[in-house]
Design a protein around this motif. Structure first.
Motif, PDB file in Angstrom:
ATOM      1  N   LEU A 406       2.736  -6.278  -2.705  1.00 14.11           N
ATOM      2  CA  LEU A 406       1.832  -6.132  -1.560  1.00 14.11           C
ATOM      3  C   LEU A 406       2.083  -4.785  -0.899  1.00 14.11           C
ATOM      4  CD1 LEU A 406      -0.176  -7.190   0.584  1.00 14.11           C
ATOM      5  CD2 LEU A 406       1.792  -8.216   1.761  1.00 14.11           C
ATOM      6  N   SER A 407       1.024  -4.032  -0.734  1.00 14.16           N
ATOM      7  CA  SER A 407       1.109  -2.744  -0.052  1.00 14.16           C
ATOM      8  C   SER A 407       1.004  -2.945   1.461  1.00 14.16           C
ATOM      9  CB  SER A 407      -0.022  -1.824  -0.537  1.00 14.16           C
ATOM     10  OG  SER A 407      -0.294  -0.812   0.399  1.00 14.16           O
ATOM     11  N   TYR A 408       1.927  -2.328   2.188  1.00 12.38           N
ATOM     12  CA  TYR A 408       1.900  -2.389   3.650  1.00 12.38           C
ATOM     13  C   TYR A 408       0.591  -1.831   4.182  1.00 12.38           C
ATOM     14  CZ  TYR A 408       3.440  -1.368   8.469  1.00 12.38           C
ATOM     15  OH  TYR A 408       3.563  -1.295   9.835  1.00 12.38           O
ATOM     16  N   GLU A 409       0.115  -0.754   3.570  1.00 12.04           N
ATOM     17  CA  GLU A 409      -1.147  -0.156   4.015  1.00 12.04           C
ATOM     18  C   GLU A 409      -2.311  -1.125   3.826  1.00 12.04           C
ATOM     19  OE1 GLU A 409       1.710   3.096   3.507  1.00 12.04           O
ATOM     20  OE2 GLU A 409       1.120   1.435   2.200  1.00 12.04           O
ATOM     21  N   ASP A 410      -2.323  -1.860   2.690  1.00  8.61           N
ATOM     22  CA  ASP A 410      -3.386  -2.853   2.466  1.00  8.61           C
ATOM     23  C   ASP A 410      -3.312  -3.967   3.504  1.00  8.61           C
ATOM     24  OD1 ASP A 410      -4.296  -1.445   0.305  1.00  8.61           O
ATOM     25  OD2 ASP A 410      -3.365  -2.739  -1.212  1.00  8.61           O
ATOM     26  N   LEU A 411      -2.088  -4.348   3.882  1.00  7.00           N
ATOM     27  CA  LEU A 411      -1.926  -5.393   4.889  1.00  7.00           C
ATOM     28  C   LEU A 411      -2.481  -4.934   6.231  1.00  7.00           C
ATOM     29  CD1 LEU A 411      -0.757  -8.200   5.565  1.00  7.00           C
ATOM     30  CD2 LEU A 411       1.427  -7.081   6.055  1.00  7.00           C
ATOM     31  N   LEU A 412      -2.277  -3.669   6.586  1.00  3.70           N
ATOM     32  CA  LEU A 412      -2.832  -3.142   7.830  1.00  3.70           C
ATOM     33  C   LEU A 412      -4.353  -3.052   7.777  1.00  3.70           C
ATOM     34  CD1 LEU A 412      -0.399  -0.206   8.789  1.00  3.70           C
ATOM     35  CD2 LEU A 412      -0.305  -2.601   9.481  1.00  3.70           C
ATOM     36  N   ASP A 413      -4.886  -2.673   6.611  1.00  2.00           N
ATOM     37  CA  ASP A 413      -6.334  -2.462   6.474  1.00  2.00           C
ATOM     38  C   ASP A 413      -7.119  -3.762   6.497  1.00  2.00           C
ATOM     39  OD1 ASP A 413      -6.125   0.277   6.390  1.00  2.00           O
ATOM     40  OD2 ASP A 413      -6.122   0.401   4.198  1.00  2.00           O
ATOM     41  N   ASP A 414      -6.592  -4.791   5.834  1.00  2.00           N
ATOM     42  CA  ASP A 414      -7.332  -6.052   5.725  1.00  2.00           C
ATOM     43  C   ASP A 414      -6.354  -7.223   5.760  1.00  2.00           C
ATOM     44  OD1 ASP A 414      -9.099  -8.092   5.262  1.00  2.00           O
ATOM     45  OD2 ASP A 414     -10.055  -7.190   3.506  1.00  2.00           O
TER      46      ASP A 414
END
Length: 481
Positions: A406-414
């Motif tokens: 899991l990408s931290y950036e993906d978690l922030l984005d969606d």
């Protein structure tokens, strides 16, 4: 008095059973001996016998009414026993009887901060820094520069500089440098902030007794021993009442955020950053095999693994986690994936990733209590990240179905979509309260304890860009993209 002195010497040497015998001998002569009761309470804390610790520490507080340490220890025992309300009562009482004691303010302020009462923490720390100065004043200022309104920040600069002049203790100066750096960062004085961050890191690096490059043989050995033969050998049939789940990766990649989102789910609990594998399981395996880790992972028998499982399950019980899924979010568990797989073949492993520069800057700009080189040097962290990436690439090739990235950036984005995917990997349905994590009052004792009390925002992904050119002085140019 001689018995009591000897008991305290044994306790200082961690000879717990011998110290216990001595303290109890003192109590036979006088059941109201406060120092002996306090000593027994501290022994029970070290043995993780928290109910017994509470019993002894309550009595110690009764017979040592002018001492604060037994009260602080009693509060810690209540927290470990899962009674934060009682801990809060003890700490608030302590402050009423020691209104001008900076340590009393710090302990209560930290409790508020850990449990999400940010305004209470700020007010308590503000009063604390008006008490007679001590080393703990630096730690209160370190917290204040992060949680106080921006308008208050200029007022913290003078007391921080005074601490630098008054104390000739480099370990304390590390904390002050970090506090000054964070203060300057929030005041948008990024060049000055960077200078203080460099000072903090370089000073702390002097206390590190090894360098990251010394760890390469260790990680090479992990990959060599946890090879395809290791993973293809038959696993035990394991039945547990919970699904062990591990959130791991590099530090500062969002593990606290993800954990706090997941434990809002009715079927998910957490034991936090538990070191049970490295502190209890690995030493047992090393002693049993008379070999170091990871060599001790060879020829694991069912009986040995059963004993290790029992140790892990005991730790879950100590944390009073009764949910269907139990999280352990210690980032460094990435080096234990081979052992985890053999212990719990059905375990869920979530690997968090984040852009290198954002991660490196977050590590560089935060104070880690541990004197480890990759926590206080950008170049050392870069090497540690390389070892981590190589190790994770190896494990993902070996057991791809057990590891979810899991990408931290993906978690922030969606966050909604990503939490749905993670929950599916964990065999759980989505529950909307997972997105309301910032309203919860679960204890958080990591560096992100104040950040996770706020809704998700995009600031963490771009903070490092204020220092992009300055970072290039300490890292090769290709790593500042």
């Amino acid at each position: 008095m001689l018995l009591l002195k000897r008991a305290n010497e044994l306790l200082a040497d961690n000879q717990l059973r011998e110290a216990e015998f001595m303290f109890k001998a003192v109590l036979k002569e006088n059941q109201k001996n406060g120092p002996a009761l306090f000593g027994l309470g501290r022994i029970c804390m070290r043995l993780e016998e928290y109910d017994s610790a509470i019993y002894y520490l309550k009595r110690a507080c009764e017979y040592l009414p002018k001492m604060l340490d037994p009260l602080f220890a009693l509060a810690d025992a209540f927290i470990e026993a899962g009674s934060p309300v009682d801990a809060k009562t003890v700490l608030e009482y302590t402050l009423t009887v020691a209104q001008h004691n900076s340590q009393a303010h710090y302990q209560l302020g930290q409790f508020y901060l850990d449990h999400g009462f940010i305004d209470n923490a700020r007010r308590t720390f503000e009063k604390g820094i008006t008490c007679p100065k001590g080393a703990v004043t630096a730690f209160m200022l370190y917290e204040l520069v992060q949680i106080a309104p921006k308008a208050n920040l200029d007022g913290y600069l003078t007391p921080l500089h005074e601490l630098l002049n008054e104390y000739d203790n480099n370990r304390l100066k590390v904390v002050v440098y970090y506090a000054l750096a964070k203060c300057c960062h929030r005041l948008d004085d990024f060049n000055q902030a960077f200078d203080y961050f460099k000072l903090a890191n370089s000073t702390q690096l002097e206390y590190c007794d090894f360098r990251t490059e010394y760890m390469q043989p260790f990680y090479d050995s992990i990959k060599a021993h946890c090879n395809s033969d290791f993973f293809e050998s038959p696993n035990d049939k394991v039945k547990t009442t919970f699904v062990p789940t591990f959130i791991l990766g590099l530090p500062r990649t969002g593990s606290t955020l993800l954990e706090q989102m997941l434990i809002q789910h009715s079927n998910i609990g957490s034991m936090g950053e538990s070191t049970v594998i490295s502190d209890k399981l690995v030493p047992f395996l090393m002693h049993r095999s008379e070999s170091a880790f990871p060599e001790c992972l060879q020829n694991l028998t069912t009986s040995v693994l059963d004993h290790c499982r029992a140790l892990y399950i005991d730790e879950v019980k100590k944390h009073r986690v009764g949910e269907q899924t139990v999280i352990n979010k210690l980032p460094a568990n990435f080096q234990n994936i081979g052992l985890i797989y053999k212990l719990f073949p059905e375990a869920r492993i979530i690997h968090l990733t984040r852009s290198f520069n954002a991660t490196a800057w977050s590590v560089f700009s935060n104070h880690f209590a541990e004197n480890e080189p990759y926590f206080c040097s950008l170049s050392e962290f870069q090497l540690y990240a390389q070892y981590h990436d190589d190790t994770m690439h190896h494990f993902k090739a070996m057991i791809p179905r057990s590891i979810y990235s899991l990408s931290y950036e993906d978690l922030l984005d969606d966050p909604t979509m990503q939490i749905r995917k993670v929950l599916s990997f964990m065999y759980q349905d989505f529950q909307p309260q997972c997105l309301e994590f910032h309203k919860a009052r679960h204890k958080v004792h990591t560096l992100s304890k104040s950040q996770v009390r706020q809704p998700i925002n995009q600031a963490p992904r771009s903070n490092w860009r204020h220092y992009e050119k300055l970072m290039s002085q300490l890292l090769p140019a290709q790593n500042t993209e």
